[in-house]
Design a protein around this motif. Structure first.
Motif, short mmCIF file in Angstrom:
data_model
loop_
_atom_site.label_atom_id
_atom_site.label_comp_id
_atom_site.label_asym_id
_atom_site.label_seq_id
_atom_site.Cartn_x
_atom_site.Cartn_y
_atom_site.Cartn_z
N TYR A 69 29.04 41.41 52.13
CA TYR A 69 29.24 40.27 51.48
C TYR A 69 29.32 38.87 52.49
O TYR A 69 28.98 37.80 51.76
CB TYR A 69 30.20 40.22 50.08
CG TYR A 69 31.81 40.10 50.52
CD1 TYR A 69 32.48 39.12 50.98
CD2 TYR A 69 32.45 41.28 50.66
CE1 TYR A 69 33.70 38.99 51.30
CE2 TYR A 69 33.65 41.62 51.04
CZ TYR A 69 34.24 40.20 51.40
OH TYR A 69 35.57 40.04 51.82
N LYS A 70 30.05 39.46 53.31
CA LYS A 70 29.98 38.23 54.34
C LYS A 70 28.74 38.05 55.28
O LYS A 70 28.22 36.99 55.55
CB LYS A 70 31.29 38.35 55.22
CG LYS A 70 32.75 38.16 54.78
CD LYS A 70 33.87 38.33 55.67
CE LYS A 70 34.91 37.84 54.94
NZ LYS A 70 36.27 38.07 56.10
N GLU A 94 33.57 33.63 43.61
CA GLU A 94 33.48 32.85 45.14
C GLU A 94 33.65 33.78 46.34
O GLU A 94 32.75 33.49 47.30
CB GLU A 94 34.37 31.83 44.88
CG GLU A 94 34.14 30.53 44.09
CD GLU A 94 35.16 29.52 43.98
OE1 GLU A 94 35.97 29.47 44.44
OE2 GLU A 94 34.74 28.38 43.34
N GLU A 95 34.64 34.52 46.19
CA GLU A 95 34.95 35.30 47.60
C GLU A 95 33.85 36.35 47.89
O GLU A 95 33.40 36.45 48.98
CB GLU A 95 36.24 36.00 47.26
CG GLU A 95 36.41 36.94 48.43
CD GLU A 95 37.65 37.90 48.42
OE1 GLU A 95 37.98 38.73 49.08
OE2 GLU A 95 38.42 37.51 47.15
N LEU A 96 33.05 37.01 46.81
CA LEU A 96 32.09 37.99 46.92
C LEU A 96 30.66 37.63 46.95
O LEU A 96 29.64 37.99 47.41
CB LEU A 96 32.03 38.91 45.75
CG LEU A 96 33.48 39.73 45.72
CD1 LEU A 96 33.41 40.57 44.60
CD2 LEU A 96 33.68 40.65 47.04
N GLY A 97 30.65 35.96 46.84
CA GLY A 97 29.46 35.34 47.09
C GLY A 97 28.33 35.36 46.00
O GLY A 97 27.14 35.38 46.31
N VAL A 98 29.05 35.49 44.90
CA VAL A 98 27.71 35.64 43.64
C VAL A 98 27.73 34.09 43.31
O VAL A 98 28.59 33.39 42.84
CB VAL A 98 28.48 36.42 42.45
CG1 VAL A 98 27.47 36.40 41.26
CG2 VAL A 98 28.76 37.73 42.87
N ASP A 128 27.05 24.86 37.77
CA ASP A 128 26.64 24.97 38.88
C ASP A 128 26.83 26.64 39.09
O ASP A 128 26.15 27.23 40.10
CB ASP A 128 27.33 24.41 40.06
CG ASP A 128 28.84 24.70 40.00
OD1 ASP A 128 29.37 24.71 38.76
OD2 ASP A 128 29.21 24.57 41.06
N LEU A 129 27.40 27.37 38.16
CA LEU A 129 27.91 28.83 38.34
C LEU A 129 27.35 29.75 37.37
O LEU A 129 27.20 31.08 37.59
CB LEU A 129 29.29 28.86 38.64
CG LEU A 129 30.12 28.15 39.61
CD1 LEU A 129 31.58 28.61 39.35
CD2 LEU A 129 29.65 28.53 40.88
N ASN A 299 33.62 46.33 42.95
CA ASN A 299 32.52 47.53 43.43
C ASN A 299 31.17 47.40 43.01
O ASN A 299 30.23 47.65 43.67
CB ASN A 299 33.26 49.07 42.73
CG ASN A 299 34.63 49.68 43.72
OD1 ASN A 299 34.70 49.10 44.82
ND2 ASN A 299 35.16 50.23 42.86
N ALA A 300 31.08 46.75 41.77
CA ALA A 300 29.83 46.52 41.25
C ALA A 300 29.08 45.58 42.28
O ALA A 300 27.91 45.75 42.47
CB ALA A 300 29.82 46.06 39.72
N VAL A 301 29.74 44.30 42.65
CA VAL A 301 29.08 43.45 43.52
C VAL A 301 28.88 43.97 45.00
O VAL A 301 27.75 43.78 45.43
CB VAL A 301 29.97 42.23 43.77
CG1 VAL A 301 29.39 41.17 44.86
CG2 VAL A 301 30.17 41.45 42.40
#
Length: 367
Positions: A69-70, A94-98, A128-129, A299-301
């Motif tokens: 994800y990074k 936000e952390e996982l970048g979705v 925006d999200l 886990n899904a992301v």
């Protein structure tokens, strides 16, 4: 006779008003809005042609111990299937970048009408999200058709998840507005509205064979202008059976629940088993998390990123976001949206020209 004369007089006056000043369609009853803002509909989708090269660069710079994800943090990602209306984990998101999430809540039951409203509230707070969807449609009552049209006019950008068929799901199979197959009740009218408003329809279908799939085939055939997304189509399903559908129906999209294939013990396949199919039909796959059902949202992301890492850059970009983004950006603004914009003409600026699609119209009205 007097009433008929009054009606004729009103019609003539209204026509004169429209000819002199310009007017739009009805807002409420016989009220019309004078056109003060020129709205130009923009529904052409232009994908970012540089993103493929950016993905190549991301892979070139990838470190062996770096979370995916990074690695792909600059690749936009859309989750097309999420039930977390009003409970959306913003920090995790936000952390996982979705980057965008199609939000709804309950499905195919009266309680879903409330979570539909919550999804809209989420959208107003974070346009925006979020892409708002709705799933509280009674497919066995004409009110369900009205509810669908009213929500589409309001500005919702998607329909579903709708329980088009369910036998084995312990949750979906007991829902009161569940279909027996994707042609049940008034689903045909729902598909017609979806085609008119150019919104996608996300369907839950289980089992992924027999009568439910025959009904899906009929729906796809009878409604060729309706874009139908087969929700978590890889659950208890094989690449070969999905391939048979994609080979015949241009209006079918596959919601790939990577988290299930990667982490659910009942999955008979691995992520790599679906990669050849995605590469063969790169324009027809999208990613969904199902809110992490059974496997957890994280886990899904993460499973989505593992799938992205197996795809060619061209296909990865399309499946990650461009396929669904196209379904959103090609939706025209509705009459209701345009009339509301005219009401705010003094704030927007009289005689100003606005180039808008449906999403843009929503965001303008929120401002």
């Amino acid at each position: 006779m007097k009433w008929n004369g009054l009606k004729r007089g009103f019609s003539i006056s209204l026509l004169a008003c429209c000819l002199l000043y310009g007017c739009d369609n009805k807002v409420d009853g016989n009220q019309y809005v004078e056109k003060k803002v020129n709205i130009v509909t923009v529904t052409e989708y232009k994908p970012d042609e540089n993103m493929v090269e950016k993905v190549k660069e991301m892979r070139k710079n990838k470190k062996s111990d770096e979370p995916l994800y990074k690695v792909y943090k600059d690749l936009p990602l859309i989750d097309v299937h999420n039930h977390q209306a009003s409970e959306f984990p913003t920090s995790t998101y936000e952390e996982l970048g979705v980057d965008k999430t199609v939000i709804f809540g309950n499905i195919s039951e009266p309680a879903a009408m409330n979570t539909d409203r919550l999804a809209w509230d989420d959208f107003k707070l974070r346009p925006d999200l979020i892409y708002p969807s709705f799933a509280g449609i009674n497919i066995y009552d004409k009110e369900g058709i009205k509810y669908t049209k009213d929500n589409l006019e309001k500005g919702y950008l998607a329909i579903g998840e709708l329980a088009a068929a369910s036998t084995y799901s312990p949750v979906v199979s007991i829902l009161p507005w569940k279909g027996e197959d994707p042609t049940s009740g008034n689903l045909g009218e729902i598909y017609n509205l979806a085609a008119k408003y150019k919104v996608p329809v996300l369907l839950h279908i289980d089992p992924p064979g027999g009568a439910p799939i025959e009904g899906l085939k009929m729906a796809l055939t009878e409604h060729p202008q309706t874009n139908i997304i087969f929700g978590h189509a890889n659950v208890a399903n094989s690449p070969d059976r999905i391939k048979e559908l994609l080979a015949k129906y241009d209006n079918l999209y596959i919601d790939f629940f990577a988290g299930y294939t990667k982490y659910d013990e009942s999955s008979q396949y691995k992520l790599k088993d679906f990669i050849p199919l995605m590469e063969k039909y790169p324009d027809k796959f999208v990613f969904g998390t199902d809110g992490g059902f059974g496997v957890g949202y994280d886990n899904a992301v993460n499973a989505i990123y593992e799938t992205i890492d197996l795809l060619t850059p061209d296909t990865a970009v399309k499946v990650a976001y461009q396929n669904y983004q196209k379904l959103i950006e090609t939706q025209p603004p509705t009459i209701t949206q345009m009339n509301k914009i005219q009401k705010y003409a003094d704030k927007i600026g009289n005689n100003k020209t606005l180039k808008l699609n449906k999403r843009m119209a929503n965001e303008l009205l929120f401002r």
